[in-house]
Design a protein around this motif. Structure first.
Motif, PDB file in Angstrom:
ATOM      1  N   MET A 119     -52.664 -71.424  66.640  1.00 38.50           N
ATOM      2  CA  MET A 119     -52.985 -70.036  66.969  1.00 38.50           C
ATOM      3  C   MET A 119     -53.296 -69.246  65.697  1.00 38.50           C
ATOM      4  O   MET A 119     -54.217 -68.432  65.671  1.00 38.50           O
ATOM      5  CB  MET A 119     -51.827 -69.379  67.725  1.00 38.50           C
ATOM      6  CG  MET A 119     -52.154 -67.969  68.193  1.00 38.50           C
ATOM      7  SD  MET A 119     -50.818 -67.209  69.133  1.00 38.50           S
ATOM      8  CE  MET A 119     -49.685 -66.820  67.823  1.00 38.50           C
ATOM      9  N   LYS A 120     -52.559 -69.505  64.645  1.00 34.37           N
ATOM     10  CA  LYS A 120     -52.839 -68.845  63.350  1.00 34.37           C
ATOM     11  C   LYS A 120     -54.210 -69.260  62.835  1.00 34.37           C
ATOM     12  O   LYS A 120     -54.935 -68.446  62.263  1.00 34.37           O
ATOM     13  CB  LYS A 120     -51.753 -69.178  62.315  1.00 34.37           C
ATOM     14  CG  LYS A 120     -50.410 -68.557  62.596  1.00 34.37           C
ATOM     15  CD  LYS A 120     -50.470 -67.062  62.633  1.00 34.37           C
ATOM     16  CE  LYS A 120     -50.145 -66.452  61.316  1.00 34.37           C
ATOM     17  NZ  LYS A 120     -50.237 -64.993  61.340  1.00 34.37           N
TER      18      LYS A 120
ATOM     19  N   PHE B  99     -61.223 -66.044  63.807  1.00 34.15           N
ATOM     20  CA  PHE B  99     -61.661 -64.798  64.443  1.00 34.15           C
ATOM     21  C   PHE B  99     -61.859 -63.691  63.412  1.00 34.15           C
ATOM     22  O   PHE B  99     -62.824 -62.933  63.488  1.00 34.15           O
ATOM     23  CB  PHE B  99     -60.653 -64.333  65.496  1.00 34.15           C
ATOM     24  CG  PHE B  99     -60.491 -65.257  66.685  1.00 34.15           C
ATOM     25  CD1 PHE B  99     -61.397 -66.277  66.962  1.00 34.15           C
ATOM     26  CD2 PHE B  99     -59.416 -65.096  67.545  1.00 34.15           C
ATOM     27  CE1 PHE B  99     -61.232 -67.112  68.055  1.00 34.15           C
ATOM     28  CE2 PHE B  99     -59.250 -65.914  68.641  1.00 34.15           C
ATOM     29  CZ  PHE B  99     -60.153 -66.927  68.901  1.00 34.15           C
ATOM     30  N   LYS B 100     -60.965 -63.596  62.460  1.00 28.10           N
ATOM     31  CA  LYS B 100     -61.091 -62.568  61.422  1.00 28.10           C
ATOM     32  C   LYS B 100     -62.322 -62.806  60.558  1.00 28.10           C
ATOM     33  O   LYS B 100     -62.974 -61.858  60.120  1.00 28.10           O
ATOM     34  CB  LYS B 100     -59.829 -62.515  60.557  1.00 28.10           C
ATOM     35  CG  LYS B 100     -58.666 -61.827  61.245  1.00 28.10           C
ATOM     36  CD  LYS B 100     -57.446 -61.776  60.354  1.00 28.10           C
ATOM     37  CE  LYS B 100     -56.313 -61.010  61.020  1.00 28.10           C
ATOM     38  NZ  LYS B 100     -55.088 -60.995  60.202  1.00 28.10           N
TER      39      LYS B 100
ATOM     40  N   ALA C 141     -56.677 -63.274  69.273  1.00 25.63           N
ATOM     41  CA  ALA C 141     -57.733 -62.254  69.310  1.00 25.63           C
ATOM     42  C   ALA C 141     -57.163 -60.854  69.131  1.00 25.63           C
ATOM     43  O   ALA C 141     -57.749 -60.013  68.441  1.00 25.63           O
ATOM     44  CB  ALA C 141     -58.491 -62.339  70.631  1.00 25.63           C
ATOM     45  N   LYS C 142     -56.036 -60.604  69.750  1.00 22.84           N
ATOM     46  CA  LYS C 142     -55.421 -59.272  69.608  1.00 22.84           C
ATOM     47  C   LYS C 142     -54.933 -59.058  68.174  1.00 22.84           C
ATOM     48  O   LYS C 142     -55.081 -57.969  67.628  1.00 22.84           O
ATOM     49  CB  LYS C 142     -54.290 -59.085  70.619  1.00 22.84           C
ATOM     50  CG  LYS C 142     -54.831 -58.777  72.004  1.00 22.84           C
ATOM     51  CD  LYS C 142     -55.745 -57.552  71.958  1.00 22.84           C
ATOM     52  CE  LYS C 142     -56.489 -57.286  73.218  1.00 22.84           C
ATOM     53  NZ  LYS C 142     -57.407 -56.155  73.140  1.00 22.84           N
ATOM     54  N   LYS C 143     -54.386 -60.102  67.559  1.00 14.26           N
ATOM     55  CA  LYS C 143     -53.954 -59.980  66.161  1.00 14.26           C
ATOM     56  C   LYS C 143     -55.153 -59.796  65.236  1.00 14.26           C
ATOM     57  O   LYS C 143     -55.057 -59.125  64.223  1.00 14.26           O
ATOM     58  CB  LYS C 143     -53.142 -61.204  65.754  1.00 14.26           C
ATOM     59  CG  LYS C 143     -51.774 -61.255  66.411  1.00 14.26           C
ATOM     60  CD  LYS C 143     -50.981 -62.414  65.891  1.00 14.26           C
ATOM     61  CE  LYS C 143     -49.705 -61.821  65.359  1.00 14.26           C
ATOM     62  NZ  LYS C 143     -48.971 -62.670  64.492  1.00 14.26           N
ATOM     63  N   ALA C 144     -56.287 -60.403  65.601  1.00 13.07           N
ATOM     64  CA  ALA C 144     -57.505 -60.295  64.789  1.00 13.07           C
ATOM     65  C   ALA C 144     -58.302 -59.037  65.133  1.00 13.07           C
ATOM     66  O   ALA C 144     -59.362 -58.806  64.572  1.00 13.07           O
ATOM     67  CB  ALA C 144     -58.374 -61.539  64.978  1.00 13.07           C
ATOM     68  N   ARG C 145     -57.818 -58.259  66.083  1.00  7.97           N
ATOM     69  CA  ARG C 145     -58.434 -56.991  66.495  1.00  7.97           C
ATOM     70  C   ARG C 145     -59.845 -57.146  67.077  1.00  7.97           C
ATOM     71  O   ARG C 145     -60.743 -56.358  66.775  1.00  7.97           O
ATOM     72  CB  ARG C 145     -58.436 -55.989  65.354  1.00  7.97           C
ATOM     73  CG  ARG C 145     -57.053 -55.668  64.833  1.00  7.97           C
ATOM     74  CD  ARG C 145     -57.122 -54.561  63.796  1.00  7.97           C
ATOM     75  NE  ARG C 145     -55.934 -54.447  62.999  1.00  7.97           N
ATOM     76  CZ  ARG C 145     -54.805 -53.851  63.348  1.00  7.97           C
ATOM     77  NH1 ARG C 145     -54.685 -53.344  64.540  1.00  7.97           N
ATOM     78  NH2 ARG C 145     -53.782 -53.777  62.528  1.00  7.97           N
ATOM     79  N   ILE C 146     -60.021 -58.168  67.902  1.00  8.13           N
ATOM     80  CA  ILE C 146     -61.292 -58.315  68.615  1.00  8.13           C
ATOM     81  C   ILE C 146     -61.334 -57.231  69.693  1.00  8.13           C
ATOM     82  O   ILE C 146     -60.396 -57.116  70.492  1.00  8.13           O
ATOM     83  CB  ILE C 146     -61.425 -59.728  69.226  1.00  8.13           C
ATOM     84  CG1 ILE C 146     -61.490 -60.775  68.105  1.00  8.13           C
ATOM     85  CG2 ILE C 146     -62.659 -59.818  70.121  1.00  8.13           C
ATOM     86  CD1 ILE C 146     -61.536 -62.212  68.589  1.00  8.13           C
TER      87      ILE C 146
ATOM     88  N   ALA D 196     -55.326 -59.132  77.524  1.00 11.54           N
ATOM     89  CA  ALA D 196     -56.766 -59.309  77.758  1.00 11.54           C
ATOM     90  C   ALA D 196     -57.327 -58.059  78.423  1.00 11.54           C
ATOM     91  O   ALA D 196     -56.651 -57.420  79.229  1.00 11.54           O
ATOM     92  CB  ALA D 196     -57.016 -60.531  78.640  1.00 11.54           C
ATOM     93  N   ASN D 197     -58.571 -57.734  78.097  1.00  6.75           N
ATOM     94  CA  ASN D 197     -59.235 -56.614  78.763  1.00  6.75           C
ATOM     95  C   ASN D 197     -59.555 -56.943  80.215  1.00  6.75           C
ATOM     96  O   ASN D 197     -59.469 -56.094  81.087  1.00  6.75           O
ATOM     97  CB  ASN D 197     -60.529 -56.244  78.026  1.00  6.75           C
ATOM     98  CG  ASN D 197     -60.241 -55.790  76.616  1.00  6.75           C
ATOM     99  OD1 ASN D 197     -60.172 -56.619  75.713  1.00  6.75           O
ATOM    100  ND2 ASN D 197     -60.051 -54.511  76.419  1.00  6.75           N
TER     101      ASN D 197
END
Length: 186
Positions: free
Chosen positions: A73-74, A80-81, A103-108, A151-152
């Protein structure tokens, strides 16, 4: 140009079920990154021929090592970043769970989770489930309770799955859609 990552288990899922989506997204000026765990030189070329950028990542689909999953996951978060996509569309259980969290940690900005079925652990068996399957199911439910609300949109293909997962286990999501069957170009 907007960027989208399609996060899948295998490249076969990309070539078998995401080909037309990739072509549609590229025609609409998206830069498409197709992530899978098992690229070969041949399959990498096929994805490139579609116009997408293939990216290999690590995850054991059936692996049960939580430390390996957290490490992977990391890795996803780091990828993603680097890409900085506008949208993540993840498919299948592990990519949905760990991809959504990364994705949430990477601010997508937009995260879409697609569950194409609930899988073996949610399937009724004539002789009942093994203890191992019951434990895996409870862990999977706990992880869905953490990931899906982030998730959105959560997309289901089977109309019974939202009831079987979200309603039965009291999982709140921002938005859910039932897409219906996919994979056939009618």
């Amino acid at each position: 140009m907007k960027k989208i990552i399609l996060l899948n288990n295998t490249v076969q899922n990309i070539l078998g079920f995401r080909k037309h989506l990739i072509q549609f997204l590229i025609a609409h000026s998206y830069e498409v990154y197709a992530m899978a765990t098992d690229y070969t030189d041949e399959t990498r070329q096929k994805v490139e021929d579609l116009g997408a950028i293939p990216i290999n990542y690590s995850f054991a689909r059936g692996g049960l090592n939580p430390f390996a999953d957290l490490k992977n996951m990391k890795q996803l978060e780091k990828i993603f970043k680097q890409i900085q996509p506008d949208v993540l569309l993840s498919s299948f259980s592990k990519p949905v769970i760990f991809g959504t969290l990364a994705a949430k940690k990477a601010r997508i900005p937009k995260v879409i989770a697609m569950l194409e079925g609930l899988g073996y652990t949610f399937t009724e068996h004539p002789n009942g489930q093994s203890l191992k399957a019951k434990i895996i199911k409870q862990i999977q439910i706990a992880l869905y309770k953490i990931a899906l609300p982030k998730a959105n949109t959560v997309i289901f293909l089977n109309s019974d799955d939202p009831k079987d997962l979200l309603d039965n286990y009291h999982i709140k999501v921002k938005r859910k859609k039932i897409l219906g069957a996919i994979g056939l170009d009618l």
